[in-house]
Design a protein around this motif. Sequence first.
Motif, PDB file in Angstrom:
ATOM      1  N   VAL A 224      -9.292  69.895   0.498  1.00 43.87           N
ATOM      2  CA  VAL A 224      -8.739  70.853   1.447  1.00 43.87           C
ATOM      3  C   VAL A 224      -9.893  71.711   1.965  1.00 43.87           C
ATOM      4  CG1 VAL A 224      -7.087  72.714   1.780  1.00 43.87           C
ATOM      5  CG2 VAL A 224      -6.567  70.851   0.189  1.00 43.87           C
ATOM      6  N   MET A 225     -10.102  71.705   3.277  1.00 42.09           N
ATOM      7  CA  MET A 225     -11.226  72.414   3.878  1.00 42.09           C
ATOM      8  C   MET A 225     -10.796  73.806   4.311  1.00 42.09           C
ATOM      9  SD  MET A 225     -13.265  69.979   3.401  1.00 42.09           S
ATOM     10  CE  MET A 225     -14.720  70.742   4.099  1.00 42.09           C
ATOM     11  N   CYS A 226     -11.779  74.689   4.374  1.00 37.78           N
ATOM     12  CA  CYS A 226     -11.533  76.058   4.828  1.00 37.78           C
ATOM     13  C   CYS A 226     -11.136  76.035   6.303  1.00 37.78           C
ATOM     14  CB  CYS A 226     -12.780  76.907   4.612  1.00 37.78           C
ATOM     15  SG  CYS A 226     -12.626  78.613   5.218  1.00 37.78           S
ATOM     16  N   GLN A 227     -10.137  76.837   6.657  1.00 34.54           N
ATOM     17  CA  GLN A 227      -9.634  76.853   8.027  1.00 34.54           C
ATOM     18  C   GLN A 227     -10.407  77.805   8.929  1.00 34.54           C
ATOM     19  OE1 GLN A 227      -5.189  76.821   6.250  1.00 34.54           O
ATOM     20  NE2 GLN A 227      -5.256  77.039   8.446  1.00 34.54           N
ATOM     21  N   PHE A 228     -11.402  78.522   8.412  1.00 37.31           N
ATOM     22  CA  PHE A 228     -12.085  79.528   9.193  1.00 37.31           C
ATOM     23  C   PHE A 228     -13.592  79.311   9.223  1.00 37.31           C
ATOM     24  CE2 PHE A 228      -8.199  81.231   7.482  1.00 37.31           C
ATOM     25  CZ  PHE A 228      -7.568  81.705   8.626  1.00 37.31           C
ATOM     26  N   CYS A 229     -14.043  78.170   8.752  1.00 40.21           N
ATOM     27  CA  CYS A 229     -15.451  77.797   8.862  1.00 40.21           C
ATOM     28  C   CYS A 229     -15.633  76.880  10.060  1.00 40.21           C
ATOM     29  CB  CYS A 229     -15.940  77.110   7.589  1.00 40.21           C
ATOM     30  SG  CYS A 229     -15.989  78.193   6.146  1.00 40.21           S
ATOM     31  N   LYS A 230     -16.772  77.009  10.715  1.00 40.56           N
ATOM     32  CA  LYS A 230     -17.059  76.148  11.848  1.00 40.56           C
ATOM     33  C   LYS A 230     -17.260  74.721  11.346  1.00 40.56           C
ATOM     34  CE  LYS A 230     -19.744  76.173  16.111  1.00 40.56           C
ATOM     35  NZ  LYS A 230     -20.864  76.792  16.851  1.00 40.56           N
TER      36      LYS A 230
ATOM     37  N   ALA B 221     -18.529  73.404   7.749  1.00 37.57           N
ATOM     38  CA  ALA B 221     -17.247  73.576   7.069  1.00 37.57           C
ATOM     39  C   ALA B 221     -17.426  73.407   5.568  1.00 37.57           C
ATOM     40  CB  ALA B 221     -16.222  72.570   7.588  1.00 37.57           C
ATOM     41  N   LEU B 222     -16.849  74.341   4.822  1.00 40.38           N
ATOM     42  CA  LEU B 222     -16.910  74.308   3.364  1.00 40.38           C
ATOM     43  C   LEU B 222     -15.539  73.949   2.804  1.00 40.38           C
ATOM     44  CD1 LEU B 222     -18.989  77.562   2.687  1.00 40.38           C
ATOM     45  CD2 LEU B 222     -19.823  75.196   2.831  1.00 40.38           C
ATOM     46  N   GLU B 223     -15.553  73.444   1.592  1.00 39.49           N
ATOM     47  CA  GLU B 223     -14.294  73.107   0.930  1.00 39.49           C
ATOM     48  C   GLU B 223     -13.598  74.384   0.483  1.00 39.49           C
ATOM     49  OE1 GLU B 223     -12.621  70.510  -2.882  1.00 39.49           O
ATOM     50  OE2 GLU B 223     -14.712  70.321  -2.181  1.00 39.49           O
ATOM     51  N   ALA B 224     -12.294  74.438   0.710  1.00 38.05           N
ATOM     52  CA  ALA B 224     -11.522  75.624   0.356  1.00 38.05           C
ATOM     53  C   ALA B 224     -11.414  75.746  -1.160  1.00 38.05           C
ATOM     54  CB  ALA B 224     -10.127  75.562   0.972  1.00 38.05           C
ATOM     55  N   THR B 225     -11.516  76.982  -1.625  1.00 38.69           N
ATOM     56  CA  THR B 225     -11.395  77.261  -3.060  1.00 38.69           C
ATOM     57  C   THR B 225     -10.162  78.083  -3.381  1.00 38.69           C
ATOM     58  OG1 THR B 225     -12.768  79.242  -2.791  1.00 38.69           O
ATOM     59  CG2 THR B 225     -13.880  77.174  -3.398  1.00 38.69           C
ATOM     60  N   LYS B 226      -9.562  78.725  -2.377  1.00 38.74           N
ATOM     61  CA  LYS B 226      -8.376  79.553  -2.592  1.00 38.74           C
ATOM     62  C   LYS B 226      -7.422  79.353  -1.431  1.00 38.74           C
ATOM     63  CE  LYS B 226     -10.531  83.345  -5.219  1.00 38.74           C
ATOM     64  NZ  LYS B 226     -11.906  82.792  -5.214  1.00 38.74           N
ATOM     65  N   GLY B 227      -6.168  79.572  -1.722  1.00 37.96           N
ATOM     66  CA  GLY B 227      -5.142  79.590  -0.698  1.00 37.96           C
ATOM     67  C   GLY B 227      -4.359  80.876  -0.802  1.00 37.96           C
ATOM     68  N   CYS B 228      -4.001  81.453   0.320  1.00 36.02           N
ATOM     69  CA  CYS B 228      -3.271  82.716   0.348  1.00 36.02           C
ATOM     70  C   CYS B 228      -1.822  82.421   0.723  1.00 36.02           C
ATOM     71  CB  CYS B 228      -3.894  83.691   1.339  1.00 36.02           C
ATOM     72  SG  CYS B 228      -3.054  85.300   1.374  1.00 36.02           S
ATOM     73  N   ALA B 229      -0.893  82.735  -0.192  1.00 33.49           N
ATOM     74  CA  ALA B 229       0.520  82.472   0.064  1.00 33.49           C
ATOM     75  C   ALA B 229       1.079  83.384   1.136  1.00 33.49           C
ATOM     76  CB  ALA B 229       1.321  82.621  -1.232  1.00 33.49           C
ATOM     77  N   ASP B 230       0.527  84.593   1.287  1.00 28.82           N
ATOM     78  CA  ASP B 230       1.021  85.516   2.307  1.00 28.82           C
ATOM     79  C   ASP B 230       0.455  85.189   3.687  1.00 28.82           C
ATOM     80  OD1 ASP B 230       2.509  87.674   0.622  1.00 28.82           O
ATOM     81  OD2 ASP B 230       0.603  87.360  -0.419  1.00 28.82           O
ATOM     82  N   CYS B 231      -0.852  84.847   3.751  1.00 23.84           N
ATOM     83  CA  CYS B 231      -1.467  84.473   5.028  1.00 23.84           C
ATOM     84  C   CYS B 231      -1.181  83.027   5.400  1.00 23.84           C
ATOM     85  CB  CYS B 231      -2.984  84.682   4.967  1.00 23.84           C
ATOM     86  SG  CYS B 231      -3.478  86.391   4.651  1.00 23.84           S
ATOM     87  N   ARG B 232      -0.762  82.202   4.419  1.00 23.33           N
ATOM     88  CA  ARG B 232      -0.499  80.784   4.644  1.00 23.33           C
ATOM     89  C   ARG B 232      -1.731  80.087   5.195  1.00 23.33           C
ATOM     90  NH1 ARG B 232       5.640  79.604   6.720  1.00 23.33           N
ATOM     91  NH2 ARG B 232       6.693  80.375   4.861  1.00 23.33           N
ATOM     92  N   SER B 233      -2.881  80.314   4.562  1.00 25.64           N
ATOM     93  CA  SER B 233      -4.136  79.729   5.002  1.00 25.64           C
ATOM     94  C   SER B 233      -4.985  79.426   3.783  1.00 25.64           C
ATOM     95  CB  SER B 233      -4.886  80.660   5.955  1.00 25.64           C
ATOM     96  OG  SER B 233      -4.089  80.953   7.086  1.00 25.64           O
ATOM     97  N   ASN B 234      -5.976  78.525   3.988  1.00 29.53           N
ATOM     98  CA  ASN B 234      -6.924  78.151   2.951  1.00 29.53           C
ATOM     99  C   ASN B 234      -8.295  78.746   3.286  1.00 29.53           C
ATOM    100  OD1 ASN B 234      -5.080  76.436   1.462  1.00 29.53           O
ATOM    101  ND2 ASN B 234      -5.242  75.021   3.189  1.00 29.53           N
ATOM    102  N   PHE B 235      -9.000  79.252   2.282  1.00 26.44           N
ATOM    103  CA  PHE B 235     -10.259  79.947   2.482  1.00 26.44           C
ATOM    104  C   PHE B 235     -11.300  79.416   1.495  1.00 26.44           C
ATOM    105  CE2 PHE B 235      -6.817  82.786   3.552  1.00 26.44           C
ATOM    106  CZ  PHE B 235      -7.210  83.378   4.740  1.00 26.44           C
ATOM    107  N   CYS B 236     -12.544  79.464   1.959  1.00 26.52           N
ATOM    108  CA  CYS B 236     -13.641  79.347   1.005  1.00 26.52           C
ATOM    109  C   CYS B 236     -13.897  80.743   0.425  1.00 26.52           C
ATOM    110  CB  CYS B 236     -14.891  78.785   1.683  1.00 26.52           C
ATOM    111  SG  CYS B 236     -15.542  79.853   2.994  1.00 26.52           S
ATOM    112  N   ASN B 237     -14.832  80.847  -0.515  1.00 23.35           N
ATOM    113  CA  ASN B 237     -15.070  82.145  -1.150  1.00 23.35           C
ATOM    114  C   ASN B 237     -15.519  83.209  -0.142  1.00 23.35           C
ATOM    115  OD1 ASN B 237     -14.351  81.349  -3.708  1.00 23.35           O
ATOM    116  ND2 ASN B 237     -16.400  80.623  -4.209  1.00 23.35           N
ATOM    117  N   GLU B 238     -16.416  82.818   0.784  1.00 20.94           N
ATOM    118  CA  GLU B 238     -16.952  83.782   1.747  1.00 20.94           C
ATOM    119  C   GLU B 238     -15.876  84.258   2.701  1.00 20.94           C
ATOM    120  OE1 GLU B 238     -20.464  84.024   5.165  1.00 20.94           O
ATOM    121  OE2 GLU B 238     -20.146  82.199   3.991  1.00 20.94           O
TER     122      GLU B 238
END
Length: 716
Positions: free
Chosen positions: A156-162, A166-183
């Motif tokens: 699962v890749m980060c949705q906010f990296c170019k 693009a970096l691999e996502a390490t967390k998902g936010c249930a409230d934002c409904r998005s996947n993020f890398c650490n940065e």
Amino acid sequence: QSLKNGIKKLNSKYKRELHCPVCEEMVKQPIVLPCMHSVCVLCAAEVLVQRGYPPPELPPEPNTPTSSPITRSPRQTRRPPPKTDRLDRVIRTVCGTHPGRRRKDTPPVIMLFPCPTCGKDVELGERGLADCLRNLTLERIVERYRHSVSLGSMAVMCQFCKPPQALEATKGCADCRSNFCNECFKLYHPWGTPRAQHEHILPTHSFRPKVLVCVEHEQERLQFYCRSCQCLLCPLCKLRRAHSGHKIMPIALAYQTLKEKITKEMNYILANQESVQAQITQVEKRQGALAMFLEGARAQRAGTLNAQLSEKQSLLENAGLLTYTQELLKETDQSCFVQAARVTHSRLVKAIENLQHFSLSADPSFRHFQIDVSRELKALSSMDFIQAPLAPVIDTQKTLAYDQLYLCWRLPQDSAPAWHYSVEYQRKVESNGTHCSWQRLDDVGGTSAVIDKLEMDSVYVLRVRGCNKAGFGEYSEEVYLHTPPAPVLSFCLDSRWGLHAERVALGKGQTYARSVPGMTLLQAADRALTSCHLTSDLLVADVSITQGRHYWACSVEPGSYLVKVGVGIEAKLQEWFHLPQDMASPRYDPDSGHDSGAEDAQDSPPPFCFLTMGMGKILLPKCGVSNTSTGPLTAPLPPRLGLCLDFEKGRLTFYDAHSLRVLWEGSVDCSAPVCPAFCFIGGGALQLQELIANRSTEQNPPRRVTIQTRATDAGH
């Protein structure tokens, strides 16, 4: 190595269960069709659009922290464009098919979805895909599978990296409904802000709701399960008239019941897995031995055939030598003949020697090249992995006919299990002894069945057989059930005229009653040498009969002292009960309606009609239809007693409810409303026959409840 290969095969089969049958990829936002198969919601939308249906109502896309200008981030340039190509393609196609049509002008369309798994057209209803629940369980299984398999293509890749970085996502936010890398997660969830309190989960492709909600009533949780419709209900759906009379249970009970069934079925398969694997190993060994035997027979017969071919070659050479010799004998030049004849003579001598020792290497019939595999075929045919079920045994104690037919059976202990059963029944025509055609109930689960829509006062023949992978088994022995002679009357016991509540107690549902002799009976027994003035305890039905024919049944405990069962005019019963009679008086005999005033009016029918039972016996009064003797008779008390009242004719018939054999028939005055009545003299208990339509064929039988009466004061 073999273990690794087995694990790979198992993972591949497990992975196929998680694929969408339309796109053949991992399911994304799967929905459950009415046929219980799952498919991606976007795939289902595309299939409906290809069939020319209006645009389906798809679930909203997940929100992201950058969905509004207020939450816009300085790293906005690194966001990837939204992937809406499939949805846009669906909408463009639909808009081109139905231009300019308003919603209110569109007639309701019943959508048919071609399920690719079962190959059937399933009806979705007017709302289409909006009526289909999401398969959250399948989504969770897919997520667990993605996290357990370390493949780069499934990351699962980060949705906010170019994309280039693009970096691999390490967390998902249930409230934002998005996947993020650490940065990116730190940028969008800074400390000291409300976003820092968001719930972070593992990266996922689908941010599902925490619980299933009703598709018609938003924000209402599905808390009930309708067994009749086999669907989930919310509290508002439960109150609908469409589910009135259905068997509805809480979701926790349905969860526990289905979980126990699936666990039991899985344990059965696992318990038999070793025996199946042992049979497979045995088959493989036999296959290897048969292959070696065939190879040896082939080599032996190939050697014999090669020898035969060499002999054939020598015979062909001799035939050519003879032809050459015949041409040589035509030579007239003596010198040339002698020169060639010396070589020919030596070859002819060798050919003669070969002929003297010649024998066929192979049988001309080729019988040695035929392989006898009859023993192997017999061994293969005898290896049955599963056998058909044996003939079921019908439980005659639980099988009965009342408002419906209730058939109960079991399999023998040494029988193979049955996946389902087939129940067959037919009506027997008493006039000529023939039978009607067999009717069938297929795919019956469990070991009981209910049959309705039957004719009254008829004999039905029933049989049952089981079925599994090996096919149908043998039929059970046929049983004969006699339906009641009239429609069944459903009522409850009523003690509204009761004067001795301390002695009579009603059970739950008011279909069971028990009378316990109290201090009054003990005091009366003390005066037995002088006089015995006892009063009876009366229970009546909560309904009155004013017309037609009606049938009901009850059972009296054999240990009861005296229990009277029958009918009477409602007003007369009330008057008789409030004016207690002398039990020892010769004028008191409520049986067959001969109460204290019946002797004064012999021409009119009596207002009561009762039969007396006690101590395991039943008293059949004189002047009855089935009693031709001059005095009363006693007979064994049947397990169940049936009563049929013909209001227009004023006749009450008593039956043995099990065989519907007539015990006794009497007359009763029906000029006023009549109601069933039950009298207790001393200790006793009776149970009304429960309607088959009200009982559950899968629930455990109710526990026997001991009814405790109130202790009476010795001075009263």
